[in-house]
Design a protein around this motif. Structure first.
Motif, short mmCIF file in Angstrom:
data_model
loop_
_atom_site.label_atom_id
_atom_site.label_comp_id
_atom_site.label_asym_id
_atom_site.label_seq_id
_atom_site.Cartn_x
_atom_site.Cartn_y
_atom_site.Cartn_z
N LYS A 214 12.67 3.12 -23.72
CA LYS A 214 11.49 3.27 -22.73
C LYS A 214 11.64 1.64 -22.06
O LYS A 214 11.43 1.73 -20.71
N ARG A 215 11.84 0.68 -22.79
CA ARG A 215 12.03 -0.53 -21.96
C ARG A 215 12.96 -0.71 -21.13
O ARG A 215 13.14 -1.42 -20.06
N VAL A 216 14.20 -0.02 -21.76
CA VAL A 216 15.40 -0.27 -20.83
C VAL A 216 15.28 0.85 -19.58
O VAL A 216 15.60 0.18 -18.47
N GLU A 217 14.62 1.83 -19.49
CA GLU A 217 14.51 2.68 -18.40
C GLU A 217 13.32 2.08 -17.44
O GLU A 217 13.83 2.21 -16.26
N ALA A 218 12.35 1.00 -18.17
CA ALA A 218 11.46 0.73 -17.26
C ALA A 218 12.18 -0.42 -16.48
O ALA A 218 11.83 -0.85 -15.12
N LEU A 219 13.21 -1.04 -16.77
CA LEU A 219 14.09 -1.88 -16.27
C LEU A 219 15.18 -1.50 -15.35
O LEU A 219 15.97 -2.25 -14.76
N ARG A 220 15.52 -0.37 -15.28
CA ARG A 220 16.52 0.32 -14.88
C ARG A 220 18.05 -0.04 -15.19
O ARG A 220 18.90 -0.05 -14.35
N LEU A 221 18.03 -0.11 -16.57
CA LEU A 221 19.30 -0.55 -17.21
C LEU A 221 19.93 0.28 -17.96
O LEU A 221 20.87 0.16 -18.66
N GLN A 222 19.44 1.47 -17.70
CA GLN A 222 19.95 2.73 -18.77
C GLN A 222 21.36 2.97 -18.64
O GLN A 222 22.13 3.41 -19.62
N ASN A 223 21.94 2.57 -17.32
CA ASN A 223 23.47 2.75 -17.33
C ASN A 223 24.21 1.59 -18.09
O ASN A 223 25.49 1.65 -18.00
N ASN A 224 23.61 0.49 -18.62
CA ASN A 224 24.17 -0.70 -18.97
C ASN A 224 24.02 -0.62 -20.65
O ASN A 224 24.49 -1.32 -21.48
N VAL A 225 23.09 0.20 -21.10
CA VAL A 225 22.65 -0.07 -22.58
C VAL A 225 22.58 1.31 -22.92
O VAL A 225 21.95 2.53 -22.60
N GLU A 226 23.28 1.66 -24.34
CA GLU A 226 23.33 3.12 -25.09
C GLU A 226 22.88 2.83 -26.34
O GLU A 226 23.48 1.91 -27.13
N PHE A 227 21.61 3.35 -26.79
CA PHE A 227 21.43 3.15 -28.31
C PHE A 227 21.82 4.34 -29.22
O PHE A 227 21.64 5.63 -28.45
N ILE A 228 22.19 3.96 -30.14
CA ILE A 228 22.89 5.02 -31.20
C ILE A 228 22.18 4.94 -32.45
O ILE A 228 22.28 4.00 -33.33
N CYS A 229 21.69 5.99 -32.87
CA CYS A 229 21.04 6.01 -34.23
C CYS A 229 22.06 6.42 -35.37
O CYS A 229 22.39 7.47 -35.80
N LYS A 230 22.98 5.34 -35.65
CA LYS A 230 23.83 5.36 -36.78
C LYS A 230 23.89 4.00 -37.51
O LYS A 230 23.40 2.98 -36.74
#
Length: 415
Positions: A214-230
């Protein structure tokens, strides 16, 4: 009570501990040399006997349950300090010494963390309600040691400085691919993305990932950050940089070689990694029973000898090592004060026993960094000897550039 007093009296070389037992009898122990003073009351007549066999865990649980309370203006820090400034062994009976020796050895064997259980044990702590963490962390939800340029810095200033310090050590260039092992609530990933990097962030806590995304989306950085649950041991790839902050403490005894092998595997030949972790300057030991049972199951703070032995076996270059001594003390002090100021809100989320447990955890760690053997280390590691700039001056140069740039308002955002 007499048996407990006989055990404690020789141990208390500094300071004084006064115990008022369940019969209202006052027992004054220590006071042979200056030091901290604490006055406590037992409300359970059997508590002194129970404490003979496991004083730390039994005492902690008694405080959590209200069977042990503080008297005469004593704060829990005072009580913990009485024990942290006195580092000698208890004057135990021969039987007690045998039992404690077995328990210490058993605890170290038990803390050889099974990697298959790592996720569940980490989630025990990090999947708590995020609103709890908001009560005492900075707005960026940074849950690791801050970087205090002066003791008077605010928590917000020190956490911003910590991120700058790490970014400076990474020596990022636009377009670099960075692997973050243990992403928390996303503040470091956001800062790395703002510095021009493409970030892959590993985390085993779905709750933290939800907030971080949510924080990344609010800053419009979703194309630069990927979170992986591993977990780190489940992931493969090659990156220009690898960074791990406050995660190595969850690797567990016996797994440091696997951890550094994974860091090495994920680095490009000319890449390097930055490792930030709590450590101890004393020989290898164990995690206390209270922290193991209630706070960080499977957690273990490595000695520097364990860390460097693992990097040697994995043939990693340690290109830089920095020791932060009192920085975590200042951080934990700020967290504890904020938590205590928000006690009623924390109690509404959980209950009184949880609040006592959490206060004890924060206080014990705070005093450990002030008077105990713990500190924080930051390493720069690489596969090749020339992957890192020749002089460490590049860190200060990068930091000054970051400080001269615009403020940090963009990353201080709640979800």
């Amino acid at each position: 009570m007499r048996a407990l007093a006989r055990m404690l009296e020789p141990f208390l070389e500094k300071g004084q501990l006064i115990i008022i037992d369940a019969e209202n009898v006052r027992h004054e122990l220590g006071a042979r040399a200056p030091g901290p003073k604490a006055v406590i009351r037992f409300h359970d007549r059997w508590l002194p006997l129970k404490m003979l066999w496991d004083p730390e865990l039994v005492g902690a649980e008694a405080y959590m349950d209200g069977r042990l309370t503080l008297e005469e203006g004593t704060h829990v820090n005072d009580l913990i300090s009485v024990f942290t400034v006195n580092r000698g062994p208890f004057n135990a009976t021969a039987l007690q010494k045998v039992v404690w020796s077995f328990k210490d050895g058993h605890a170290r064997r038990k803390q050889r963390l099974d990697l298959s259980r790592n996720k569940a044990q980490v989630r025990h702590h990090y999947d708590l309600n995020t609103d709890l963490y908001r009560l005492f962390l900075d707005d960026g939800l940074n849950y690791s040691c801050a970087y205090y340029r002066t003791p008077e810095d605010t928590l917000e200033q020190a956490q911003a400085a910590k991120l700058d310090h790490l970014i400076a050590k990474l020596d990022l260039k636009p377009g670099m691919r960075v692997l973050e092992i243990g992403g928390g609530w996303g503040s470091l990933a956001i800062r790395m993305a703002q510095a021009g990097a493409d970030v892959t962030s590993l985390n085993v806590s779905p709750e933290q990932i939800r907030i971080a995304e949510k924080r990344v989306e609010a800053l419009r950085l979703q194309n630069n950050v990927e979170f992986i649950c591993k977990d780190y041991n489940e992931f493969s790839g090659e990156y220009d940089r690898v960074i791990s902050v406050g995660m190595m403490e969850h690797v567990g005894i016996g797994n440091f070689d696997a951890y550094f092998a994974k860091v090495k595997e994920c680095l490009s030949p000319k890449g390097f990694g930055v490792i930030h972790s709590i450590g101890r300057y004393t020989p290898p030991g164990t995690t206390g029973p209270f922290l193991t049972k209630y706070i960080f199951p499977g957690g273990y703070v490595p000695s520097l000898s364990e860390v460097f032995a693992a990097t040697e076996r994995q043939r990693l270059w340690v290109c830089d090592a920095e020791i932060l001594r009192l920085h975590y003390y200042y951080t934990l002090r700020a967290w504890r004060l904020r938590f205590e100021a928000n006690w009623d809100k924390a109690k509404a989320l959980y209950d009184e026993r949880f609040c006592r447990m959490w206060q004890l955890y924060l206080s014990a760690c705070e005093m450990g960094f002030l008077e105990g053997s713990t500190m924080v280390f930051q390493l720069i590691v690489s596969r090749e000897r020339d992957a890192v700039p020749l002089l460490r001056d590049f860190i200060g140069d990068n930091e000054r550039k970051l400080q001269a740039a615009a403020g940090h308002d963009t990353w201080f955002q709640r979800a």
